[in-house]
Design a protein around this motif. Structure first.
Motif, PDB file in Angstrom:
ATOM      1  N   GLU A  27       0.767  -1.156  -0.079  1.00 47.27           N
ATOM      2  CA  GLU A  27      -0.080   0.114   0.005  1.00 47.27           C
ATOM      3  C   GLU A  27       0.802   0.951  -0.001  1.00 47.27           C
ATOM      4  N   ASN A  72      -6.659   1.439   2.721  1.00 50.51           N
ATOM      5  CA  ASN A  72      -7.607   2.869   2.702  1.00 50.51           C
ATOM      6  C   ASN A  72      -7.132   3.658   2.046  1.00 50.51           C
ATOM      7  N   ASN A 173     -12.220  -0.616  -1.145  1.00 49.37           N
ATOM      8  CA  ASN A 173     -11.366  -1.237   0.355  1.00 49.37           C
ATOM      9  C   ASN A 173     -12.407  -1.000   1.346  1.00 49.37           C
ATOM     10  N   GLU A 174     -12.692  -1.868   2.365  1.00 50.43           N
ATOM     11  CA  GLU A 174     -13.198  -1.803   3.644  1.00 50.43           C
ATOM     12  C   GLU A 174     -14.301  -0.693   3.562  1.00 50.43           C
ATOM     13  N   TYR A 245      -6.925  -8.601  11.544  1.00 47.65           N
ATOM     14  CA  TYR A 245      -5.776  -8.171  12.368  1.00 47.65           C
ATOM     15  C   TYR A 245      -5.841  -8.608  13.727  1.00 47.65           C
ATOM     16  N   GLU A 293      -6.589  -9.297   3.496  1.00 42.90           N
ATOM     17  CA  GLU A 293      -5.640  -8.493   4.611  1.00 42.90           C
ATOM     18  C   GLU A 293      -5.608  -9.256   5.818  1.00 42.90           C
ATOM     19  N   GLN A 352       1.494  -6.205   5.752  1.00 43.05           N
ATOM     20  CA  GLN A 352       1.804  -5.821   4.413  1.00 43.05           C
ATOM     21  C   GLN A 352       2.973  -6.582   4.009  1.00 43.05           C
TER      22      GLN A 352
HETATM   23  O1  AHR Z   1      -3.026  -2.622   6.356  1.00 42.47           O
HETATM   24  C1  AHR Z   1      -3.328  -1.350   7.023  1.00 42.47           C
HETATM   25  C2  AHR Z   1      -4.660  -1.053   6.691  1.00 42.47           C
HETATM   26  O2  AHR Z   1      -5.829  -1.769   7.395  1.00 42.47           O
HETATM   27  C3  AHR Z   1      -5.294  -0.933   5.251  1.00 42.47           C
HETATM   28  O3  AHR Z   1      -5.039   0.379   4.704  1.00 42.47           O
HETATM   29  C4  AHR Z   1      -6.710  -0.888   5.531  1.00 42.47           C
HETATM   30  O4  AHR Z   1      -7.465  -1.655   4.457  1.00 42.47           O
HETATM   31  C5  AHR Z   1      -6.949  -1.748   6.966  1.00 42.47           C
HETATM   32  O5  AHR Z   1      -7.961  -1.217   7.851  1.00 42.47           O
END
Ligand code: AHR
Length: 502
Positions: A27, A72, A173-174, A245, A293, A352
Protein backbone atom coordinates in the motif's frame (compact mmCIF):
# COMPACT_ATOMS: atom_id res chain seq x y z
CA UNK A 1 4.55 -34.38 29.55
CA UNK A 2 1.38 -33.34 27.71
CA UNK A 3 0.53 -35.46 24.70
CA UNK A 4 -1.67 -35.19 21.63
CA UNK A 5 -2.40 -37.22 18.52
CA UNK A 6 -3.15 -36.24 14.96
CA UNK A 7 -4.68 -38.81 12.62
CA UNK A 8 -4.27 -38.06 8.94
CA UNK A 9 -6.49 -39.37 6.16
CA UNK A 10 -4.78 -38.50 2.86
CA UNK A 11 -7.70 -39.91 0.89
CA UNK A 12 -10.13 -37.27 2.20
CA UNK A 13 -9.14 -34.15 0.29
CA UNK A 14 -10.35 -30.71 1.40
CA UNK A 15 -8.99 -29.00 -1.70
CA UNK A 16 -5.82 -28.04 -3.57
CA UNK A 17 -3.03 -26.00 -2.01
CA UNK A 18 -3.61 -22.72 -3.83
CA UNK A 19 -0.50 -20.69 -4.63
CA UNK A 20 -2.57 -17.52 -4.17
CA UNK A 21 -2.93 -18.31 -0.46
CA UNK A 22 0.59 -16.91 -0.16
CA UNK A 23 -0.16 -13.39 -1.38
CA UNK A 24 0.88 -10.12 0.21
CA UNK A 25 0.06 -6.42 -0.01
CA UNK A 26 1.84 -3.20 -0.93
CA UNK A 27 0.00 0.00 0.00
CA UNK A 28 1.07 3.61 -0.44
CA UNK A 29 1.34 3.84 3.33
CA UNK A 30 4.32 4.90 5.40
CA UNK A 31 7.53 3.38 4.02
CA UNK A 32 6.08 0.35 2.26
CA UNK A 33 6.67 1.81 -1.21
CA UNK A 34 9.12 4.68 -0.64
CA UNK A 35 12.34 3.43 1.02
CA UNK A 36 10.63 0.00 1.15
CA UNK A 37 10.46 -1.61 -2.28
CA UNK A 38 11.56 1.64 -4.03
CA UNK A 39 14.58 3.76 -3.21
CA UNK A 40 16.38 5.09 -6.28
CA UNK A 41 19.46 6.25 -4.37
CA UNK A 42 20.00 2.96 -2.59
CA UNK A 43 23.19 1.01 -3.24
CA UNK A 44 21.20 -2.03 -4.41
CA UNK A 45 18.66 -0.11 -6.55
CA UNK A 46 18.15 -1.33 -10.12
CA UNK A 47 17.72 1.04 -13.08
CA UNK A 48 14.04 1.54 -12.13
CA UNK A 49 14.88 2.46 -8.53
CA UNK A 50 13.81 -0.82 -6.91
CA UNK A 51 15.89 -2.17 -4.05
CA UNK A 52 17.33 -5.54 -5.01
CA UNK A 53 18.07 -6.51 -1.41
CA UNK A 54 14.31 -6.23 -0.77
CA UNK A 55 13.45 -8.00 -4.02
CA UNK A 56 15.65 -10.94 -2.98
CA UNK A 57 13.82 -11.22 0.36
CA UNK A 58 10.44 -10.99 -1.39
CA UNK A 59 11.44 -13.97 -3.55
CA UNK A 60 12.74 -15.88 -0.53
CA UNK A 61 9.46 -15.21 1.30
CA UNK A 62 7.66 -17.06 -1.48
CA UNK A 63 5.01 -14.43 -2.07
CA UNK A 64 2.81 -15.24 -5.07
CA UNK A 65 0.45 -12.26 -5.45
CA UNK A 66 0.70 -8.62 -4.34
CA UNK A 67 -2.35 -6.42 -3.80
CA UNK A 68 -1.92 -2.70 -4.67
CA UNK A 69 -2.22 0.32 -4.10
CA UNK A 70 -4.39 0.06 -0.95
CA UNK A 71 -5.88 -0.28 1.53
CA UNK A 72 -7.48 2.84 2.87
CA UNK A 73 -5.21 4.82 0.53
CA UNK A 74 -7.09 3.67 -2.56
CA UNK A 75 -10.31 5.41 -1.50
CA UNK A 76 -8.81 8.83 -2.25
CA UNK A 77 -6.46 7.78 -5.05
CA UNK A 78 -6.41 9.12 -8.61
CA UNK A 79 -4.46 6.53 -10.54
CA UNK A 80 -3.76 9.01 -13.39
CA UNK A 81 -1.54 11.00 -11.01
CA UNK A 82 0.94 8.14 -11.07
CA UNK A 83 1.56 7.88 -14.83
CA UNK A 84 3.71 9.84 -17.29
CA UNK A 85 7.04 11.59 -16.65
CA UNK A 86 7.84 11.39 -12.94
CA UNK A 87 8.93 15.03 -12.79
CA UNK A 88 5.48 16.18 -13.91
CA UNK A 89 3.42 14.12 -11.48
CA UNK A 90 1.38 16.03 -8.88
CA UNK A 91 1.86 15.69 -5.12
CA UNK A 92 -1.44 15.13 -3.32
CA UNK A 93 -2.70 14.89 0.24
CA UNK A 94 -3.52 11.35 1.27
CA UNK A 95 -6.46 11.71 3.66
CA UNK A 96 -6.34 8.09 4.84
CA UNK A 97 -2.90 8.35 6.46
CA UNK A 98 -2.52 12.15 6.66
CA UNK A 99 0.57 12.20 4.48
CA UNK A 100 1.73 13.63 1.15
CA UNK A 101 1.79 11.27 -1.82
CA UNK A 102 4.44 12.23 -4.38
CA UNK A 103 3.20 9.76 -7.02
CA UNK A 104 6.75 8.87 -8.00
CA UNK A 105 5.57 5.28 -8.04
CA UNK A 106 2.36 4.51 -9.93
CA UNK A 107 0.83 1.68 -11.91
CA UNK A 108 3.62 1.43 -14.50
CA UNK A 109 6.37 1.26 -11.89
CA UNK A 110 4.38 -1.27 -9.86
CA UNK A 111 3.86 -3.48 -12.91
CA UNK A 112 7.58 -3.33 -13.69
CA UNK A 113 8.31 -4.37 -10.10
CA UNK A 114 5.85 -7.31 -10.04
CA UNK A 115 7.41 -8.57 -13.25
CA UNK A 116 10.88 -8.36 -11.78
CA UNK A 117 9.96 -10.20 -8.56
CA UNK A 118 7.68 -12.60 -10.48
CA UNK A 119 4.45 -12.17 -8.56
CA UNK A 120 0.89 -11.77 -9.77
CA UNK A 121 -0.64 -8.29 -9.33
CA UNK A 122 -4.02 -7.80 -7.63
CA UNK A 123 -5.31 -4.26 -8.17
CA UNK A 124 -7.88 -2.30 -6.17
CA UNK A 125 -10.08 0.38 -7.74
CA UNK A 126 -11.31 3.44 -5.88
CA UNK A 127 -14.99 3.05 -5.06
CA UNK A 128 -14.78 5.50 -2.14
CA UNK A 129 -14.46 8.85 -3.90
CA UNK A 130 -14.65 7.62 -7.49
CA UNK A 131 -16.71 5.14 -9.48
CA UNK A 132 -17.40 3.13 -12.62
CA UNK A 133 -15.79 5.52 -15.07
CA UNK A 134 -12.42 5.68 -13.34
CA UNK A 135 -12.39 1.91 -12.79
CA UNK A 136 -12.99 1.41 -16.52
CA UNK A 137 -10.23 3.87 -17.38
CA UNK A 138 -7.71 2.01 -15.24
CA UNK A 139 -8.83 -1.31 -16.71
CA UNK A 140 -8.44 0.06 -20.25
CA UNK A 141 -4.97 1.36 -19.39
CA UNK A 142 -3.93 -2.02 -17.99
CA UNK A 143 -5.66 -4.71 -20.00
CA UNK A 144 -6.43 -3.40 -23.51
CA UNK A 145 -3.69 -4.18 -26.02
CA UNK A 146 -3.85 -0.94 -28.00
CA UNK A 147 -5.82 1.23 -30.39
CA UNK A 148 -7.56 3.30 -27.70
CA UNK A 149 -6.51 6.48 -25.96
CA UNK A 150 -5.55 4.93 -22.62
CA UNK A 151 -3.98 1.75 -23.99
CA UNK A 152 -1.85 3.88 -26.33
CA UNK A 153 -0.89 6.03 -23.34
CA UNK A 154 0.38 2.92 -21.54
CA UNK A 155 2.37 1.91 -24.60
CA UNK A 156 3.94 5.36 -24.70
CA UNK A 157 4.50 5.86 -20.95
CA UNK A 158 5.87 2.47 -20.11
CA UNK A 159 7.00 1.16 -23.48
CA UNK A 160 4.55 -1.63 -22.68
CA UNK A 161 3.14 -2.94 -25.94
CA UNK A 162 1.72 -6.01 -24.25
CA UNK A 163 -1.22 -5.35 -21.93
CA UNK A 164 -0.62 -5.98 -18.25
CA UNK A 165 -3.37 -8.62 -18.19
CA UNK A 166 -4.37 -8.08 -14.57
CA UNK A 167 -6.88 -10.72 -13.57
CA UNK A 168 -7.77 -10.04 -9.90
CA UNK A 169 -9.49 -6.74 -9.05
CA UNK A 170 -10.78 -5.54 -5.69
CA UNK A 171 -13.91 -3.41 -5.96
CA UNK A 172 -12.88 -0.81 -3.37
CA UNK A 173 -11.49 -1.36 0.11
CA UNK A 174 -13.16 -1.80 3.53
CA UNK A 175 -16.27 0.08 2.51
CA UNK A 176 -17.92 -1.12 5.75
CA UNK A 177 -15.50 0.98 7.84
CA UNK A 178 -16.63 4.42 9.04
CA UNK A 179 -12.96 5.46 8.73
CA UNK A 180 -13.03 4.85 4.98
CA UNK A 181 -13.13 7.94 2.78
CA UNK A 182 -16.45 7.45 0.99
CA UNK A 183 -17.81 4.89 3.50
CA UNK A 184 -21.15 3.44 2.39
CA UNK A 185 -24.10 1.38 3.55
CA UNK A 186 -24.14 -2.25 2.33
CA UNK A 187 -26.90 -1.44 -0.16
CA UNK A 188 -25.12 1.66 -1.53
CA UNK A 189 -21.85 -0.21 -1.85
CA UNK A 190 -23.41 -3.44 -3.14
CA UNK A 191 -25.14 -1.56 -5.98
CA UNK A 192 -21.98 0.31 -6.91
CA UNK A 193 -19.94 -2.90 -6.80
CA UNK A 194 -22.48 -4.68 -9.00
CA UNK A 195 -22.58 -1.95 -11.63
CA UNK A 196 -18.80 -1.49 -11.61
CA UNK A 197 -18.30 -5.24 -11.99
CA UNK A 198 -20.83 -5.45 -14.84
CA UNK A 199 -19.14 -2.62 -16.73
CA UNK A 200 -15.64 -3.99 -16.14
CA UNK A 201 -16.67 -7.40 -17.46
CA UNK A 202 -18.07 -5.75 -20.60
CA UNK A 203 -14.51 -4.63 -21.28
CA UNK A 204 -12.81 -7.82 -20.08
CA UNK A 205 -15.00 -10.86 -19.33
CA UNK A 206 -12.09 -12.86 -17.90
CA UNK A 207 -11.69 -10.78 -14.71
CA UNK A 208 -11.90 -12.18 -11.18
CA UNK A 209 -13.69 -9.61 -9.07
CA UNK A 210 -13.66 -9.20 -5.29
CA UNK A 211 -16.43 -7.43 -3.37
CA UNK A 212 -15.60 -5.82 -0.02
CA UNK A 213 -16.57 -7.91 2.98
CA UNK A 214 -16.07 -6.98 6.62
CA UNK A 215 -13.02 -5.37 8.21
CA UNK A 216 -13.17 -7.84 11.11
CA UNK A 217 -15.52 -10.03 13.10
CA UNK A 218 -15.84 -7.29 15.74
CA UNK A 219 -17.42 -4.84 13.29
CA UNK A 220 -20.99 -4.14 14.48
CA UNK A 221 -22.20 -4.87 10.93
CA UNK A 222 -20.32 -8.19 10.58
CA UNK A 223 -22.56 -10.73 8.82
CA UNK A 224 -25.29 -8.24 7.98
CA UNK A 225 -22.77 -6.39 5.80
CA UNK A 226 -21.89 -9.47 3.75
CA UNK A 227 -25.56 -10.37 3.39
CA UNK A 228 -26.59 -6.87 2.31
CA UNK A 229 -23.70 -6.48 -0.15
CA UNK A 230 -24.09 -9.91 -1.72
CA UNK A 231 -27.85 -9.50 -2.15
CA UNK A 232 -26.92 -6.63 -4.49
CA UNK A 233 -23.89 -8.03 -6.30
CA UNK A 234 -23.77 -11.84 -5.89
CA UNK A 235 -24.15 -12.57 -9.60
CA UNK A 236 -21.45 -10.11 -10.61
CA UNK A 237 -18.56 -11.06 -8.30
CA UNK A 238 -16.36 -14.11 -7.73
CA UNK A 239 -15.06 -13.49 -4.24
CA UNK A 240 -15.89 -11.59 -1.07
CA UNK A 241 -13.03 -10.15 0.96
CA UNK A 242 -12.21 -10.62 4.64
CA UNK A 243 -9.77 -8.59 6.72
CA UNK A 244 -8.47 -9.52 10.19
CA UNK A 245 -5.72 -8.20 12.44
CA UNK A 246 -4.80 -9.73 15.80
CA UNK A 247 -2.76 -8.51 18.76
CA UNK A 248 -1.91 -9.59 22.28
CA UNK A 249 -4.19 -7.61 24.59
CA UNK A 250 -3.15 -6.78 28.17
CA UNK A 251 -0.57 -9.57 28.35
CA UNK A 252 -3.17 -12.26 27.54
CA UNK A 253 -0.79 -14.51 25.59
CA UNK A 254 -3.06 -17.56 25.97
CA UNK A 255 -5.93 -15.91 24.06
CA UNK A 256 -3.59 -14.34 21.52
CA UNK A 257 -2.12 -17.75 20.64
CA UNK A 258 -5.67 -18.90 19.83
CA UNK A 259 -6.30 -16.10 17.27
CA UNK A 260 -6.90 -18.69 14.53
CA UNK A 261 -10.16 -19.59 16.32
CA UNK A 262 -11.47 -16.18 15.29
CA UNK A 263 -10.19 -16.59 11.74
CA UNK A 264 -11.89 -20.01 11.48
CA UNK A 265 -15.14 -18.44 12.69
CA UNK A 266 -14.74 -15.53 10.25
CA UNK A 267 -14.36 -17.80 7.21
CA UNK A 268 -17.14 -20.15 8.31
CA UNK A 269 -19.56 -17.26 8.94
CA UNK A 270 -18.81 -15.51 5.64
CA UNK A 271 -19.12 -18.66 3.55
CA UNK A 272 -22.37 -19.59 5.33
CA UNK A 273 -23.74 -16.11 4.61
CA UNK A 274 -22.64 -16.28 0.96
CA UNK A 275 -24.26 -19.70 0.63
CA UNK A 276 -27.50 -18.36 2.15
CA UNK A 277 -27.55 -15.59 -0.47
CA UNK A 278 -26.82 -18.20 -3.14
CA UNK A 279 -29.84 -20.21 -1.99
CA UNK A 280 -32.08 -17.13 -1.84
CA UNK A 281 -31.05 -16.21 -5.38
CA UNK A 282 -31.28 -19.78 -6.66
CA UNK A 283 -27.79 -19.27 -8.10
CA UNK A 284 -25.55 -22.06 -9.36
CA UNK A 285 -22.33 -20.27 -8.71
CA UNK A 286 -20.66 -20.55 -5.28
CA UNK A 287 -18.38 -17.67 -4.36
CA UNK A 288 -15.14 -17.87 -2.42
CA UNK A 289 -13.28 -15.72 0.08
CA UNK A 290 -10.32 -13.43 -0.63
CA UNK A 291 -8.70 -12.99 2.80
CA UNK A 292 -6.87 -10.04 1.32
CA UNK A 293 -5.61 -8.46 4.56
CA UNK A 294 -4.48 -10.48 7.57
CA UNK A 295 -1.67 -10.29 10.11
CA UNK A 296 -0.71 -9.37 13.65
CA UNK A 297 -1.00 -5.58 14.11
CA UNK A 298 -0.61 -3.58 17.33
CA UNK A 299 -3.11 -0.93 16.34
CA UNK A 300 -2.74 1.15 19.51
CA UNK A 301 1.03 1.46 19.19
CA UNK A 302 2.49 4.94 18.77
CA UNK A 303 3.71 4.16 15.24
CA UNK A 304 0.14 3.40 14.13
CA UNK A 305 -0.95 6.97 14.89
CA UNK A 306 -1.06 9.03 11.66
CA UNK A 307 0.38 12.57 11.68
CA UNK A 308 -2.02 15.39 12.57
CA UNK A 309 -2.74 19.05 11.88
CA UNK A 310 -0.48 20.80 9.39
CA UNK A 311 1.96 17.92 9.33
CA UNK A 312 1.56 15.99 6.04
CA UNK A 313 4.94 14.27 5.70
CA UNK A 314 6.17 12.23 2.74
CA UNK A 315 6.57 8.52 3.53
CA UNK A 316 6.95 8.77 7.33
CA UNK A 317 7.57 5.67 9.45
CA UNK A 318 4.05 4.37 10.12
CA UNK A 319 2.76 1.03 11.44
CA UNK A 320 6.34 -0.24 11.78
CA UNK A 321 5.52 -3.05 14.20
CA UNK A 322 8.49 -5.04 15.40
CA UNK A 323 7.39 -8.64 15.75
CA UNK A 324 8.13 -11.13 18.51
CA UNK A 325 8.52 -14.91 18.32
CA UNK A 326 5.02 -15.22 19.83
CA UNK A 327 3.67 -13.02 17.01
CA UNK A 328 5.33 -15.38 14.51
CA UNK A 329 3.70 -18.42 16.13
CA UNK A 330 0.33 -16.68 15.74
CA UNK A 331 1.07 -15.89 12.07
CA UNK A 332 1.95 -19.57 11.54
CA UNK A 333 -1.35 -20.49 13.21
CA UNK A 334 -3.31 -18.13 10.96
CA UNK A 335 -1.75 -19.77 7.89
CA UNK A 336 -2.95 -23.11 9.25
CA UNK A 337 -6.49 -21.69 9.39
CA UNK A 338 -6.26 -20.32 5.82
CA UNK A 339 -4.98 -23.64 4.44
CA UNK A 340 -7.61 -25.63 6.34
CA UNK A 341 -10.23 -23.57 4.46
CA UNK A 342 -8.63 -23.98 1.05
CA UNK A 343 -11.96 -25.19 -0.34
CA UNK A 344 -13.37 -21.66 0.15
CA UNK A 345 -10.40 -19.32 0.64
CA UNK A 346 -9.13 -18.76 -2.89
CA UNK A 347 -6.70 -15.93 -2.19
CA UNK A 348 -5.06 -14.36 0.85
CA UNK A 349 -2.72 -11.42 1.37
CA UNK A 350 -0.41 -11.01 4.33
CA UNK A 351 -0.69 -7.30 5.12
CA UNK A 352 1.72 -5.87 4.35
CA UNK A 353 5.03 -6.70 2.65
CA UNK A 354 7.73 -4.19 3.64
CA UNK A 355 8.08 -1.95 6.73
CA UNK A 356 4.33 -1.46 7.31
CA UNK A 357 3.23 -4.36 9.59
CA UNK A 358 5.56 -6.45 7.50
CA UNK A 359 7.78 -9.53 7.40
CA UNK A 360 10.55 -7.45 5.75
CA UNK A 361 12.07 -4.29 7.24
CA UNK A 362 14.46 -1.79 5.73
CA UNK A 363 16.52 1.17 6.77
CA UNK A 364 16.69 4.05 4.26
CA UNK A 365 20.13 3.82 2.69
CA UNK A 366 20.80 0.81 4.92
CA UNK A 367 20.09 -2.91 5.13
CA UNK A 368 16.93 -4.98 4.69
CA UNK A 369 16.18 -7.79 7.14
CA UNK A 370 13.70 -10.54 8.04
CA UNK A 371 11.26 -10.09 10.93
CA UNK A 372 10.19 -13.11 13.00
CA UNK A 373 6.93 -13.53 11.06
CA UNK A 374 8.96 -14.04 7.87
CA UNK A 375 9.89 -17.59 8.90
CA UNK A 376 6.55 -19.42 9.25
CA UNK A 377 5.28 -17.69 6.10
CA UNK A 378 8.31 -18.60 3.98
CA UNK A 379 8.38 -22.20 5.19
CA UNK A 380 4.64 -22.72 4.70
CA UNK A 381 4.78 -21.21 1.21
CA UNK A 382 7.69 -23.50 0.34
CA UNK A 383 6.49 -26.75 1.90
CA UNK A 384 2.70 -26.75 1.43
CA UNK A 385 2.19 -28.80 -1.72
CA UNK A 386 -0.46 -30.87 -3.44
CA UNK A 387 -3.70 -31.10 -1.52
CA UNK A 388 -4.92 -30.19 1.94
CA UNK A 389 -6.24 -33.38 3.56
CA UNK A 390 -8.58 -34.14 6.42
CA UNK A 391 -7.15 -34.72 9.89
CA UNK A 392 -8.54 -35.24 13.34
CA UNK A 393 -6.79 -33.73 16.33
CA UNK A 394 -7.02 -35.29 19.76
CA UNK A 395 -5.41 -32.79 22.12
CA UNK A 396 -5.86 -31.41 25.63
CA UNK A 397 -7.63 -28.06 25.80
CA UNK A 398 -6.89 -24.88 27.75
CA UNK A 399 -9.07 -22.05 28.96
CA UNK A 400 -8.85 -18.66 27.20
CA UNK A 401 -10.55 -15.39 28.14
CA UNK A 402 -11.47 -14.59 24.53
CA UNK A 403 -12.41 -17.96 23.03
CA UNK A 404 -13.29 -20.28 25.92
CA UNK A 405 -11.82 -23.80 25.78
CA UNK A 406 -9.36 -24.18 22.92
CA UNK A 407 -7.22 -27.20 21.83
CA UNK A 408 -3.54 -26.78 22.73
CA UNK A 409 -2.57 -28.10 19.31
CA UNK A 410 -3.66 -26.79 15.94
CA UNK A 411 -2.46 -28.24 12.66
CA UNK A 412 -3.03 -28.72 8.97
CA UNK A 413 -1.59 -31.35 6.65
CA UNK A 414 -0.84 -31.21 2.94
CA UNK A 415 -0.17 -34.27 0.81
CA UNK A 416 1.62 -34.21 -2.50
CA UNK A 417 0.63 -37.27 -4.54
CA UNK A 418 3.42 -36.62 -7.03
CA UNK A 419 6.20 -37.02 -4.45
CA UNK A 420 4.29 -39.03 -1.85
CA UNK A 421 5.36 -36.49 0.79
CA UNK A 422 3.14 -35.00 3.45
CA UNK A 423 3.83 -31.75 5.30
CA UNK A 424 2.41 -31.15 8.75
CA UNK A 425 2.17 -27.55 9.99
CA UNK A 426 1.52 -27.45 13.72
CA UNK A 427 1.47 -25.07 16.69
CA UNK A 428 1.76 -25.79 20.39
CA UNK A 429 -0.26 -23.03 22.05
CA UNK A 430 0.75 -23.91 25.60
CA UNK A 431 2.45 -20.90 27.19
CA UNK A 432 4.69 -23.06 29.38
CA UNK A 433 4.57 -26.80 28.60
CA UNK A 434 6.13 -28.95 25.94
CA UNK A 435 3.97 -31.55 24.28
CA UNK A 436 4.62 -34.94 22.68
CA UNK A 437 2.74 -35.20 19.40
CA UNK A 438 1.98 -38.50 17.72
CA UNK A 439 1.15 -38.54 14.01
CA UNK A 440 -0.81 -41.52 12.79
CA UNK A 441 -1.35 -42.21 9.08
CA UNK A 442 -3.54 -45.30 8.81
CA UNK A 443 -3.07 -46.83 5.38
CA UNK A 444 0.30 -45.14 4.80
CA UNK A 445 3.79 -45.68 6.09
CA UNK A 446 6.34 -43.03 6.93
CA UNK A 447 9.81 -44.14 5.90
CA UNK A 448 12.77 -43.01 7.94
CA UNK A 449 12.86 -39.48 6.57
CA UNK A 450 11.17 -37.05 8.95
CA UNK A 451 12.45 -33.58 8.38
CA UNK A 452 11.23 -31.20 11.09
CA UNK A 453 11.93 -27.53 11.76
CA UNK A 454 10.66 -25.66 14.83
CA UNK A 455 10.46 -21.93 15.46
CA UNK A 456 10.45 -20.95 19.13
CA UNK A 457 12.61 -19.19 21.72
CA UNK A 458 13.06 -19.20 25.49
CA UNK A 459 12.13 -15.50 25.43
CA UNK A 460 8.93 -15.53 23.38
CA UNK A 461 9.04 -11.72 23.19
CA UNK A 462 12.39 -11.70 21.41
CA UNK A 463 12.30 -9.42 18.32
CA UNK A 464 14.64 -9.21 15.35
CA UNK A 465 16.57 -6.00 14.74
CA UNK A 466 18.79 -5.09 11.82
CA UNK A 467 21.85 -6.12 13.84
CA UNK A 468 20.70 -9.57 14.96
CA UNK A 469 17.88 -10.50 12.60
CA UNK A 470 19.02 -14.10 12.19
CA UNK A 471 19.82 -14.80 15.86
CA UNK A 472 16.56 -16.77 16.23
CA UNK A 473 15.79 -18.98 13.24
CA UNK A 474 13.76 -22.13 12.64
CA UNK A 475 15.96 -25.00 13.83
CA UNK A 476 16.01 -28.71 13.12
CA UNK A 477 13.84 -30.46 15.71
CA UNK A 478 15.91 -33.54 16.51
CA UNK A 479 13.10 -35.13 18.54
CA UNK A 480 11.17 -35.93 15.34
CA UNK A 481 11.38 -39.54 14.21
CA UNK A 482 9.41 -42.19 12.34
CA UNK A 483 7.70 -44.75 14.54
CA UNK A 484 5.03 -47.44 14.04
CA UNK A 485 4.44 -46.31 10.45
CA UNK A 486 3.78 -42.76 11.67
CA UNK A 487 5.92 -40.15 13.41
CA UNK A 488 6.49 -38.47 16.76
CA UNK A 489 7.84 -35.09 17.75
CA UNK A 490 8.17 -33.02 20.91
CA UNK A 491 6.82 -29.49 20.49
CA UNK A 492 8.21 -26.76 22.78
CA UNK A 493 5.75 -24.30 24.36
CA UNK A 494 4.71 -21.34 22.15
CA UNK A 495 6.11 -22.95 19.03
CA UNK A 496 5.39 -23.40 15.34
CA UNK A 497 6.75 -26.42 13.47
CA UNK A 498 6.73 -28.02 10.06
CA UNK A 499 7.40 -31.72 9.53
CA UNK A 500 7.85 -33.20 6.10
CA UNK A 501 7.28 -36.93 6.03
CA UNK A 502 8.69 -39.14 3.32
O1 AHR B 1 -3.11 -2.58 6.28
C1 AHR B 1 -3.34 -1.38 6.96
C2 AHR B 1 -4.76 -0.90 6.78
O2 AHR B 1 -5.62 -1.79 7.43
C3 AHR B 1 -5.32 -0.85 5.38
O3 AHR B 1 -5.01 0.35 4.72
C4 AHR B 1 -6.78 -0.95 5.60
O4 AHR B 1 -7.43 -1.56 4.52
C5 AHR B 1 -6.92 -1.72 6.88
O5 AHR B 1 -7.75 -1.09 7.78
Amino acid sequence: MLSAKITVDPTLVIGPVRPRTFGSFVEHLGRCVYTGIYEPGHATADKDGFRQDVAALVRELGVTTVRYPGGNFVSGYRWEDGIGPQGERPARLDLAWHTTETNQVGIDEFMAWVRSVQVEPMLAVNLGTRGIHEALDLLEYCNIAGGTHLSQLRRTNASADAPYGVSMWCLGNEMDGPWQVGHKTPQEYGRLAAETARAMRMMDPTLELVACGSSGTKMPTFGAWEHGVLMECYDEVDLISAHAYYQENDGDLASFLASAVDMDHFIDAVTATADAVRAAKKADKRIGVAFDEWNVWYQDAESSRPPEGDDWPVAPALLEDQYSVADAVVVGGLLISLLRHTDRVHEASLAQLVNVIAPIRTEPGGPAWRQTIFHPFALTARRAAGEVVTISIDAPTYETNEYGDVPLVDAVVTHDRATGRASVFVVNRSVNQELRLELALPGATVDTSVDALTYCNRDVYWKATKDDADAVKPLVNASAHAVNGGAEIVLPPVSWSVLTLG
